[in-house]
Design a protein around this motif. Structure first.
Motif, PDB file in Angstrom:
ATOM      1  N   ARG A 277       0.825  -1.212   0.000  1.00 53.11           N
ATOM      2  CA  ARG A 277       0.000   0.000   0.000  1.00 53.11           C
ATOM      3  C   ARG A 277       0.863   1.267   0.000  1.00 53.11           C
ATOM      4  O   ARG A 277       0.558   2.240  -0.706  1.00 53.11           O
ATOM      5  CB  ARG A 277      -0.921  -0.007   1.228  1.00 53.11           C
ATOM      6  N   MET A 278       1.943   1.272   0.757  1.00 50.41           N
ATOM      7  CA  MET A 278       2.815   2.453   0.836  1.00 50.41           C
ATOM      8  C   MET A 278       3.562   2.681  -0.479  1.00 50.41           C
ATOM      9  O   MET A 278       3.756   3.809  -0.915  1.00 50.41           O
ATOM     10  CB  MET A 278       3.803   2.285   1.986  1.00 50.41           C
ATOM     11  N   PHE A 279       3.994   1.579  -1.105  1.00 51.82           N
ATOM     12  CA  PHE A 279       4.717   1.690  -2.372  1.00 51.82           C
ATOM     13  C   PHE A 279       3.783   1.207  -3.488  1.00 51.82           C
ATOM     14  O   PHE A 279       3.932   0.126  -4.035  1.00 51.82           O
ATOM     15  CB  PHE A 279       6.005   0.869  -2.320  1.00 51.82           C
ATOM     16  N   ASP A 280       2.802   2.054  -3.784  1.00 57.25           N
ATOM     17  CA  ASP A 280       1.771   1.683  -4.752  1.00 57.25           C
ATOM     18  C   ASP A 280       2.123   2.099  -6.174  1.00 57.25           C
ATOM     19  O   ASP A 280       1.382   1.809  -7.113  1.00 57.25           O
ATOM     20  CB  ASP A 280       0.426   2.284  -4.344  1.00 57.25           C
ATOM     21  N   GLN A 281       3.228   2.800  -6.347  1.00 52.25           N
ATOM     22  CA  GLN A 281       3.719   3.191  -7.661  1.00 52.25           C
ATOM     23  C   GLN A 281       5.230   3.376  -7.553  1.00 52.25           C
ATOM     24  O   GLN A 281       5.769   3.453  -6.443  1.00 52.25           O
ATOM     25  CB  GLN A 281       3.025   4.476  -8.136  1.00 52.25           C
ATOM     26  N   PRO A 282       5.928   3.405  -8.712  1.00 50.37           N
ATOM     27  CA  PRO A 282       7.401   3.452  -8.656  1.00 50.37           C
ATOM     28  C   PRO A 282       7.951   4.529  -7.728  1.00 50.37           C
ATOM     29  O   PRO A 282       8.848   4.266  -6.929  1.00 50.37           O
ATOM     30  CB  PRO A 282       7.785   3.703 -10.121  1.00 50.37           C
ATOM     31  N   GLN A 283       7.430   5.755  -7.833  1.00 57.04           N
ATOM     32  CA  GLN A 283       7.753   6.792  -6.853  1.00 57.04           C
ATOM     33  C   GLN A 283       6.451   7.185  -6.164  1.00 57.04           C
ATOM     34  O   GLN A 283       5.588   7.838  -6.749  1.00 57.04           O
ATOM     35  CB  GLN A 283       8.391   8.032  -7.490  1.00 57.04           C
ATOM     36  N   PRO A 284       6.276   6.754  -4.909  1.00 60.38           N
ATOM     37  CA  PRO A 284       5.020   7.033  -4.194  1.00 60.38           C
ATOM     38  C   PRO A 284       4.733   8.535  -4.129  1.00 60.38           C
ATOM     39  O   PRO A 284       5.644   9.367  -4.205  1.00 60.38           O
ATOM     40  CB  PRO A 284       5.285   6.466  -2.794  1.00 60.38           C
ATOM     41  N   ARG A 285       3.466   8.872  -3.961  1.00 62.89           N
ATOM     42  CA  ARG A 285       3.071  10.281  -3.911  1.00 62.89           C
ATOM     43  C   ARG A 285       3.776  11.032  -2.796  1.00 62.89           C
ATOM     44  O   ARG A 285       4.100  12.213  -2.947  1.00 62.89           O
ATOM     45  CB  ARG A 285       1.543  10.391  -3.747  1.00 62.89           C
ATOM     46  N   TRP A 286       4.031  10.343  -1.690  1.00 62.65           N
ATOM     47  CA  TRP A 286       4.687  11.016  -0.563  1.00 62.65           C
ATOM     48  C   TRP A 286       6.183  11.263  -0.822  1.00 62.65           C
ATOM     49  O   TRP A 286       6.850  11.912  -0.016  1.00 62.65           O
ATOM     50  CB  TRP A 286       4.489  10.248   0.734  1.00 62.65           C
ATOM     51  N   LEU A 287       6.690  10.775  -1.959  1.00 65.95           N
ATOM     52  CA  LEU A 287       8.073  11.046  -2.347  1.00 65.95           C
ATOM     53  C   LEU A 287       8.157  11.983  -3.550  1.00 65.95           C
ATOM     54  O   LEU A 287       9.241  12.201  -4.089  1.00 65.95           O
ATOM     55  CB  LEU A 287       8.790   9.733  -2.668  1.00 65.95           C
ATOM     56  N   GLU A 288       7.007  12.531  -3.970  1.00 63.16           N
ATOM     57  CA  GLU A 288       7.016  13.448  -5.100  1.00 63.16           C
ATOM     58  C   GLU A 288       7.897  14.664  -4.791  1.00 63.16           C
ATOM     59  O   GLU A 288       7.808  15.246  -3.718  1.00 63.16           O
ATOM     60  CB  GLU A 288       5.582  13.907  -5.424  1.00 63.16           C
ATOM     61  N   GLY A 289       8.731  15.030  -5.769  1.00 62.76           N
ATOM     62  CA  GLY A 289       9.657  16.148  -5.564  1.00 62.76           C
ATOM     63  C   GLY A 289      11.011  15.716  -5.054  1.00 62.76           C
ATOM     64  O   GLY A 289      11.952  16.511  -5.033  1.00 62.76           O
ATOM     65  N   PHE A 290      11.118  14.441  -4.646  1.00 60.38           N
ATOM     66  CA  PHE A 290      12.424  13.952  -4.159  1.00 60.38           C
ATOM     67  C   PHE A 290      13.302  13.580  -5.337  1.00 60.38           C
ATOM     68  O   PHE A 290      12.940  12.752  -6.171  1.00 60.38           O
ATOM     69  CB  PHE A 290      12.230  12.734  -3.261  1.00 60.38           C
ATOM     70  N   GLU A 291      14.446  14.216  -5.429  1.00 58.26           N
ATOM     71  CA  GLU A 291      15.432  13.916  -6.454  1.00 58.26           C
ATOM     72  C   GLU A 291      16.793  13.790  -5.802  1.00 58.26           C
ATOM     73  O   GLU A 291      17.092  14.477  -4.811  1.00 58.26           O
ATOM     74  CB  GLU A 291      15.472  15.026  -7.519  1.00 58.26           C
ATOM     75  N   VAL A 292      17.616  12.913  -6.341  1.00 56.84           N
ATOM     76  CA  VAL A 292      18.938  12.718  -5.765  1.00 56.84           C
ATOM     77  C   VAL A 292      19.927  12.395  -6.867  1.00 56.84           C
ATOM     78  O   VAL A 292      19.594  11.700  -7.840  1.00 56.84           O
ATOM     79  CB  VAL A 292      18.910  11.579  -4.708  1.00 56.84           C
ATOM     80  N   ASP A 293      21.111  12.946  -6.753  1.00 60.17           N
ATOM     81  CA  ASP A 293      22.178  12.688  -7.724  1.00 60.17           C
ATOM     82  C   ASP A 293      23.254  11.875  -7.014  1.00 60.17           C
ATOM     83  O   ASP A 293      24.044  12.407  -6.236  1.00 60.17           O
ATOM     84  CB  ASP A 293      22.754  14.003  -8.243  1.00 60.17           C
ATOM     85  N   VAL A 294      23.269  10.581  -7.243  1.00 63.26           N
ATOM     86  CA  VAL A 294      24.220   9.704  -6.565  1.00 63.26           C
ATOM     87  C   VAL A 294      24.749   8.681  -7.559  1.00 63.26           C
ATOM     88  O   VAL A 294      24.004   8.143  -8.384  1.00 63.26           O
ATOM     89  CB  VAL A 294      23.554   9.011  -5.344  1.00 63.26           C
ATOM     90  N   ASN A 295      26.049   8.433  -7.518  1.00 69.30           N
ATOM     91  CA  ASN A 295      26.684   7.521  -8.476  1.00 69.30           C
ATOM     92  C   ASN A 295      26.541   6.051  -8.094  1.00 69.30           C
ATOM     93  O   ASN A 295      26.713   5.175  -8.938  1.00 69.30           O
ATOM     94  CB  ASN A 295      28.175   7.853  -8.619  1.00 69.30           C
ATOM     95  N   ASP A 296      26.271   5.776  -6.837  1.00 73.28           N
ATOM     96  CA  ASP A 296      26.195   4.376  -6.398  1.00 73.28           C
ATOM     97  C   ASP A 296      25.160   3.604  -7.214  1.00 73.28           C
ATOM     98  O   ASP A 296      24.025   4.063  -7.388  1.00 73.28           O
ATOM     99  CB  ASP A 296      25.835   4.292  -4.917  1.00 73.28           C
ATOM    100  N   ALA A 297      25.577   2.432  -7.709  1.00 74.70           N
ATOM    101  CA  ALA A 297      24.682   1.570  -8.486  1.00 74.70           C
ATOM    102  C   ALA A 297      24.704   0.174  -7.886  1.00 74.70           C
ATOM    103  O   ALA A 297      25.220  -0.777  -8.482  1.00 74.70           O
ATOM    104  CB  ALA A 297      25.117   1.546  -9.950  1.00 74.70           C
ATOM    105  N   PRO A 298      24.161   0.016  -6.672  1.00 71.51           N
ATOM    106  CA  PRO A 298      24.226  -1.280  -5.992  1.00 71.51           C
ATOM    107  C   PRO A 298      23.408  -2.363  -6.693  1.00 71.51           C
ATOM    108  O   PRO A 298      22.435  -2.064  -7.401  1.00 71.51           O
ATOM    109  CB  PRO A 298      23.642  -0.983  -4.601  1.00 71.51           C
ATOM    110  N   ILE A 299      23.837  -3.586  -6.504  1.00 70.84           N
ATOM    111  CA  ILE A 299      23.083  -4.749  -6.961  1.00 70.84           C
ATOM    112  C   ILE A 299      22.558  -5.421  -5.704  1.00 70.84           C
ATOM    113  O   ILE A 299      23.310  -6.059  -4.964  1.00 70.84           O
ATOM    114  CB  ILE A 299      23.978  -5.719  -7.755  1.00 70.84           C
ATOM    115  N   PHE A 300      21.298  -5.243  -5.408  1.00 76.16           N
ATOM    116  CA  PHE A 300      20.709  -5.814  -4.207  1.00 76.16           C
ATOM    117  C   PHE A 300      20.174  -7.216  -4.526  1.00 76.16           C
ATOM    118  O   PHE A 300      19.334  -7.376  -5.423  1.00 76.16           O
ATOM    119  CB  PHE A 300      19.570  -4.941  -3.688  1.00 76.16           C
ATOM    120  N   ILE A 301      20.668  -8.207  -3.797  1.00 83.28           N
ATOM    121  CA  ILE A 301      20.196  -9.578  -3.995  1.00 83.28           C
ATOM    122  C   ILE A 301      19.066  -9.861  -3.010  1.00 83.28           C
ATOM    123  O   ILE A 301      19.237  -9.729  -1.797  1.00 83.28           O
ATOM    124  CB  ILE A 301      21.336 -10.594  -3.814  1.00 83.28           C
TER     125      ILE A 301
END
Length: 547
Positions: A277-301
């Motif tokens: 329910r909280m993550f009902d779309q790729p970027q939830p409405r409560w995270l609208e406007g959140f942007e981040v510039d980060v180089n880390d490209a982790p592979i989460f298993i």
């Protein structure tokens, strides 16, 4: 410049005692009234909080103590232990390494420093510190066992065996004519058994200890797991089942974990539903406007314990462009910090409750926390992380780190259940209850299905049986998903001398083997509660990649 009081001579001890017993500190703890407390009482309070697994509260009191008594080594070490217990590795690394520079000859500092570097995967540095500690307190069993564990992690079994045998011999001589196993002797026997098995006489000693009135639930659990492993080597299935049931029952007692299936199922259903329910779309409405510039490209298993996550991690980590962070706590620590700062009263177990009420600045802080933590473990921007609970945190991780990709290890559930039940999994008490294991499996598959819908281009599924049957084909497909060139070293991962930061160290050193597939069949009666749960959800015992 004032020096840290580190020596334990009578003069120093009297000086420290006088300071602690005559000086008050004003203790301020969130959610509690301010209080005035003697330093000595605050020291004992911190110790008790650590004993009671209340590390966050212990750290608050330790900070007050350090501010008031910055030159007393026992106070400084308390804060170091609290930081390590909280797994705040960024602060712990800076703090403990500074202590090592200031008091390089203090036993407590060397031991806590060794623990830090073990967690960081720097076994060489850890061994260096432990050898210095051993010179100060020669033959100390705790230090020798830590050294043996380090050698085991880097694959130097002969050195580990030698140290375990030394611990056993020393503690047996101390016990004189007693038939009771001492704690360190037991640790030595278990370590030795894990590497090469035990002779009949030693097995008999373990069985005597198992029935001893002095053995608590924790000791009985460890002994029973060891005897179950011995029965496994001897292919005595009936006896292995007997010891496994005892070991897991005692482990539940030790952890205070209830085997009640109904309550556990309701809890997992509630948590899964909230996550979806909280993550009902790729970027939830409560995270609208959140942007981040980060180089880390982790592979989460993503995967349950014993689903092949370590095999995948080690194969991926053999690629020259990929670093390894083991079962890093970076994401859950960032979640914990955000709760403490912006939603006090909530903790990691509550996630994702109230995350939709966090200010956007909280998420920027989380990104910094994750990146700084991972940088202690690897200097590469592409790295593989296999923390067991990442399935629950995939939604927030995908938003914090836009370049992150996810790999789900899909293994036949019955093989997972047997493998989990054969060994205690730290932090996952449900692995000691067979029916609850099946519930975990069902809800992990529901979440994988949800993440697959939200992030189809970022989630890749590896079938464990296919991987062990044709590793090159499967890993070439995985490299294409990761957009990395193929390297032959991926198939020779077991030849590396790297540190393996997980419980699957022995299996990893063996390379790929197919004997772990369909080993559950002789244990069908023991695993029947799990079969019943799977059937209640309409899932076949062969399993599904997602639900």
């Amino acid at each position: 410049m004032a020096r840290i009081i580190a020596s334990k001579n009578k003069k120093n001890m009297a000086k420290v005692r006088k300071k602690l017993e005559s000086t008050y500190i004003n203790l301020k703890r969130l959610g509690m009234p301010d209080e005035k407390m003697l330093g000595a009482d605050a020291l004992m309070l911190t110790e008790q909080l650590l004993t009671d697994n209340k590390a966050a509260e212990a750290l608050v009191v330790a900070d007050h103590l350090v501010a008031k008594f910055p030159l007393i080594i026992d106070v400084l070490l308390l804060k170091a232990r609290a930081l390590m217990r909280m797994e705040y590795l960024v602060e712990a690394s800076e703090y403990i390494n500074e202590l090592i520079l200031k008091v390089p000859g203090n036993l407590g500092v060397l031991v806590v420093g060794a623990k830090l570097h073990t967690v960081l995967g720097n076994s060489e540095k850890s061994l260096q510190l432990l050898k210095r500690a051993n010179k100060i307190n020669e033959g100390n069993s705790t230090i020798l066992i830590q050294m043996a564990d380090c050698y085991t992690a880097i694959g130097e079994k002969a050195k580990a065996v030698s140290l375990y045998e030394r611990v056993i011999k020393k503690n047996r001589s101390l016990a004189c004519d007693s038939n009771e196993l001492q704690g360190h002797e037991l640790q030595g026997l278990i370590g030795l058994s894990t590497i090469q098995g035990l002779p009949i006489a030693e097995q008999k000693q373990l069985k005597i200890a198992l029935n001893s009135k002095l053995a608590d639930a924790d000791m009985k659990s460890r002994i029973a797991f060891c005897l179950a492993d011995i029965a496994k080597r001897e292919k005595n299935t009936e006896q292995e089942i007997e010891y496994l049931n005892l070991a897991n029952d005692q482990l539940c007692q030790t952890m205070g974990h209830s085997s009640n299936l109904k309550n556990f199922t309701q809890q997992r259903e509630k948590q899964t539903a909230l996550n979806i329910r909280m993550f009902d779309q790729p970027q939830p409405r409560w995270l609208e406007g959140f942007e981040v510039d980060v180089n880390d490209a982790p592979i989460f298993i993503l995967g349950l314990p014993r689903s092949g996550t370590t095999l995948a991690e080690q194969m991926l980590g053999s690629h020259s462009a990929i670093g390894q962070t083991g079962e890093s706590r970076a994401v859950p620590i960032a979640i914990t910090r955000a709760y403490q700062k912006y939603q006090y009263g909530f903790q990691l177990e509550d996630f994702p409750v109230n995350f939709n009420k966090m200010p956007l600045v909280a998420f920027k802080g989380m990104v910094a926390d994750v990146v700084n933590y991972q940088r202690l473990l690897t200097d590469k921007s592409i790295y593989v992380d296999k923390l067991l609970h990442l399935i629950d945190y995939a939604g927030i991780a995908a938003n914090l780190l836009p370049k992150a990709k996810f790999i789900h290890m899909n293994r036949a559930p019955m093989d997972i259940f047997l493998s989990c039940y054969r060994g205690a999994i730290p932090g996952v008490p449900a692995t000691s209850v067979i029916a609850q294991l099946a519930v975990l499996y069902i809800h992990s598959k529901k979440l994988i299905g949800h993440w697959r819908q939200l992030y189809p281009e970022r989630l890749h599924i590896i079938d464990y049986a296919a991987l062990v049957d044709n590793p090159e084909k499967i890993m070439r497909g995985t490299m294409e998903f990761l957009e990395l060139d193929w390297e032959d070293g991926i198939l020779e991962f077991h030849k590396r001398k790297n540190v393996v930061r997980t419980l699957s160290v022995d299996q990893v050193r063996q390379g790929i083997y197919k004997t772990s597939v369909n080993k559950w069949l002789p244990f069908k009666s023991m695993l029947q509660p799990a079969i019943d749960v799977l059937e209640s959800y309409g899932v076949d015992i062969e399993g599904v990649p997602y639900l």
